[in-house]
Design a protein around this motif. Structure first.
Motif, PDB file in Angstrom:
ATOM      1  N   ASN A   1       0.946  -0.985   0.109  1.00  0.00           N
ATOM      2  CA  ASN A   1      -0.144   0.149  -0.008  1.00  0.00           C
ATOM      3  C   ASN A   1       0.967   1.018   0.021  1.00  0.00           C
ATOM      4  OD1 ASN A   1      -2.053   1.664   0.338  1.00  0.00           O
ATOM      5  ND2 ASN A   1      -3.111   0.652   1.981  1.00  0.00           N
ATOM      6  N   VAL A   2       0.855   1.807  -1.063  1.00  0.00           N
ATOM      7  CA  VAL A   2       1.515   3.336  -1.200  1.00  0.00           C
ATOM      8  C   VAL A   2       0.729   4.429  -0.785  1.00  0.00           C
ATOM      9  CG1 VAL A   2       2.717   4.907  -2.682  1.00  0.00           C
ATOM     10  CG2 VAL A   2       2.909   2.396  -3.063  1.00  0.00           C
TER      11      VAL A   2
ATOM     12  N   TYR B   1       1.817  12.238  -5.346  1.00  0.00           N
ATOM     13  CA  TYR B   1       1.529  11.726  -4.031  1.00  0.00           C
ATOM     14  C   TYR B   1       0.593  12.795  -2.972  1.00  0.00           C
ATOM     15  CZ  TYR B   1       5.012   8.101  -5.177  1.00  0.00           C
ATOM     16  OH  TYR B   1       5.704   7.350  -5.974  1.00  0.00           O
TER      17      TYR B   1
ATOM     18  N   GLN C   1      -1.575  -1.354  -3.959  1.00  0.00           N
ATOM     19  CA  GLN C   1      -2.867  -0.419  -3.814  1.00  0.00           C
ATOM     20  C   GLN C   1      -2.384   0.967  -3.779  1.00  0.00           C
ATOM     21  OE1 GLN C   1      -4.388  -2.229  -0.095  1.00  0.00           O
ATOM     22  NE2 GLN C   1      -5.401  -4.139  -1.365  1.00  0.00           N
ATOM     23  N   ARG C   2      -3.000   2.077  -4.012  1.00  0.00           N
ATOM     24  CA  ARG C   2      -2.451   3.285  -3.585  1.00  0.00           C
ATOM     25  C   ARG C   2      -3.503   3.855  -2.634  1.00  0.00           C
ATOM     26  NH1 ARG C   2      -0.611   7.722  -6.742  1.00  0.00           N
ATOM     27  NH2 ARG C   2      -0.522   9.281  -5.272  1.00  0.00           N
TER      28      ARG C   2
ATOM     29  N   ASP D   1      -0.384   8.196   0.443  1.00  0.00           N
ATOM     30  CA  ASP D   1      -0.302   9.339   0.417  1.00  0.00           C
ATOM     31  C   ASP D   1       0.037  10.031   1.908  1.00  0.00           C
ATOM     32  OD1 ASP D   1      -0.577   9.117  -2.165  1.00  0.00           O
ATOM     33  OD2 ASP D   1      -2.196  10.369  -2.325  1.00  0.00           O
TER      34      ASP D   1
ATOM     35  N   SER E   1      -4.711   6.731  -1.879  1.00  0.00           N
ATOM     36  CA  SER E   1      -4.847   8.223  -2.377  1.00  0.00           C
ATOM     37  C   SER E   1      -6.387   8.413  -2.541  1.00  0.00           C
ATOM     38  CB  SER E   1      -4.131   8.208  -3.817  1.00  0.00           C
ATOM     39  OG  SER E   1      -4.440   9.229  -4.325  1.00  0.00           O
TER      40      SER E   1
ATOM     41  N   LEU F   1      -3.136   7.911  -9.978  1.00  0.00           N
ATOM     42  CA  LEU F   1      -2.936   6.553  -9.535  1.00  0.00           C
ATOM     43  C   LEU F   1      -1.760   5.677 -10.122  1.00  0.00           C
ATOM     44  CD1 LEU F   1      -6.754   5.503  -9.446  1.00  0.00           C
ATOM     45  CD2 LEU F   1      -5.246   6.093  -7.629  1.00  0.00           C
TER      46      LEU F   1
ATOM     47  N   LEU G   1       1.563   3.954 -10.552  1.00  0.00           N
ATOM     48  CA  LEU G   1       2.727   3.498  -9.789  1.00  0.00           C
ATOM     49  C   LEU G   1       3.810   2.580 -10.590  1.00  0.00           C
ATOM     50  CD1 LEU G   1       0.556   2.346  -6.629  1.00  0.00           C
ATOM     51  CD2 LEU G   1       2.259   4.206  -6.551  1.00  0.00           C
TER      52      LEU G   1
END
Length: 361
Positions: free
Chosen positions: A218-219, A240, A347-348, A221, A350, A356, A358
Motif C-alpha cells: 500500500n503506497v 503523492y 494498492q494506492r 499519500d 490516495s 494512480l 505506480l
C-alpha cells in the motif's frame, strides 16, 4: 454515481442481503435526504485500543505530544459488551486510532472476540510489538505494517523511536507462520508512507513487498496538519499529494476535494476512543466533538444522541465552519464485503483518482 447506478447497487444489496445491508441502505438514504436521525447501528466502527505509542512520529498528536486527551487502555470487559451489541449489524471493525494497538496486552483476545462474532477486523501497526503467534491466534482479517523507509535511518526520520529491524523480524515471522497455517484468514499488508525523505524508495519497497510474500503493498499519500509540516514532509513528486497545489502556492493547506455540506461517512461510521467516548470520525484525535460515551449509553444511543444529530446538522448547514472537516481525506461509503487478494496486489491509499500511476513489479 448516477441514480440508476445507485438503484442497481441498492437492489444487489437487498437481493444478496450481506450483513449490515439494511443499516447501510437506511443510513445512506437518511444522509442523502438530509435527515440526521434516527439511524440504525453503523456498519463501520473504529475503536482505539490505546492512544499511547512507542514511536514519536512528528505528524501525529500522540507522537508530537500535542494530544489533549489523557492516555489509557481500552477495557476488555467494556469492549466485550460493545461487541455483543454491534455484532448483528456491524460488518467492519477498525482496531486502531491514535496509538500502537499492541501496547494493549488484550489486543489479540479482543480481536478474536470480534472475529468469533462474525465481524471483519483490520488493524494498523508500526510493527515493533506485533507477535506472530498472537496475530494468527486472533484470526484478524487484515494487518498492515506501515513503514517509514527502506533502511533504518530513513525509517526513523518519521518513525522516530521505532526499529525497522524489529519490524522486519516480526513481519517475516508472521508471514512464515501464516505460510505454515494455510487455513488462516490473516491477510498481511505492508504500507509505505511516502514523504520527502523516502519517495525515491517506492520502487524498491514494492519489489521487496512482493518478494517477502506479503498479500498487498500500500503506497500511502502523506498527511500534514499545517504548512510547516507540509513543507517538511510532503514529497517533491506531487502525484503523492491529495492537497490543492494552487492553494499550497498561496500558503494555504487544503485538500483538492473538500466536502460540500455532505458526509455520508458519519451517517454510516463512528470513531470510539479507548475510554468509550465517541467522536464523529478519525479527523478528531483530540476529542473536540464528543458525541457521548458508548460504554455508558450504548452505541446506538450515542449514534442517535442529541450531540450526534446536532453535529450532522451542522455538516448539512455549514460544514466549512467545522475545523476537523477542513483537511478531510473524503472517504467514500464503507463497503460490506472485502475480498482477499488472489495474488500480490499493489494498492494506492490516495484520494486523487487521477493520480494512480505506480511503478510495476
Amino acid at each position: 454515481m448516477g441514480f440508476l447506478s445507485k438503484a442497481r447497487t441498492a437492489y444487489r444489496m437487498s437481493k444478496g442481503r450481506p450483513k449490515g445491508w439494511q443499516s447501510l441502505l437506511w443510513n445512506t438514504a437518511m444522509a442523502r435526504t438530509g435527515r440526521v436521525g434516527p439511524l440504525m447501528t453503523p456498519v463501520h466502527v473504529a475503536i482505539e485500543p490505546t492512544n499511547a505509542c512507542n514511536a514519536q512520529c512528528p505528524v501525529c498528536e500522540t507522537g508530537n505530544f500535542t494530544m489533549r486527551r489523557r492516555k489509557g487502555l481500552l477495557d476488555f470487559k467494556a469492549y466485550r459488551t460493545l461487541i455483543d451489541e454491534i455484532a448483528p449489524t456491524t460488518t467492519t471493525l477498525m482496531y486502531y486510532f491514535m496509538g500502537e494497538p499492541f501496547l494493549n496486552k488484550h489486543s489479540y483476545d479482543m480481536i478474536r472476540y470480534a472475529r468469533d462474532r462474525g465481524i471483519y477486523v483490520e488493524t494498523c501497526t508500526n510493527g515493533d510489538l506485533a507477535d506472530a503467534q498472537g496475530v494468527i491466534y486472533s484470526d484478524i482479517n487484515k494487518i498492515s505494517f506501515q513503514l517509514g523507509g527502506m533502511d533504518e535511518e530513513t525509517h526513523r526520520r518519521y518513525r522516530v523511536r521505532s526499529s525497522l529491524a524489529k519490524t522486519h523480524a516480526n513481519l517475516h515471522a508472521l508471514i512464515d507462520l501464516r505460510r505454515r497455517n494455510p487455513q488462516s484468514n490473516v491477510q498481511v499488508d505492508v504500507g509505505f508512507i511516502v514523504m520527502r525523505h523516502n519517495e525515491h524508495q517506492v520502487p524498491a519497497f514494492l519489489k521487496w513487498a512482493k518478494e517477502i510474500g506479503a498479500d498487498s503493498a500500500n503506497v500511502i499519500d502523506p498527511c500534514a496538519r499545517n504548512m510547516l509540516e507540509a513543507h517538511a514532509y510532503l514529497p517533491k513528486d506531487r502525484k503523492y499529494w491529495f492537497y490543492d497545489e494552487e492553494a499550497f502556492e498561496r500558503g494555504v493547506l487544503k485538500p483538492k476535494h473538500l466536502p460540500d455540506n455532505e458526509c455520508q461517512w458519519i451517517w454510516n461510521s463512528i470513531q470510539i476512543n479507548w475510554d468509550g467516548e465517541a467522536v464523529p470520525c478519525c479527523r478528531d484525535p483530540n476529542g473536540l466533538h464528543p458525541l457521548g460515551n458508548v460504554f455508558e449509553h450504548g452505541l446506538r444511543g450515542v449514534f442517535n444522541s442529541k450531540k450526534a444529530r446536532e453535529f450532522r446538522q451542522q455538516v448539512l448547514d455549514n460544514q466549512g465552519a467545522i475545523e476537523i472537516c477542513k483537511l478531510c481525506s473524503s472517504y467514500g461509503l464503507p463497503t460490506l464485503e472485502k475480498p482477499r487478494p488472489i495474488e500480490f496486489e499493489i494498492q494506492r491509499h490516495s484520494f486523487d483518482p487521477e493520480k494512480l500511476e505506480l511503478p510495476t513489479v
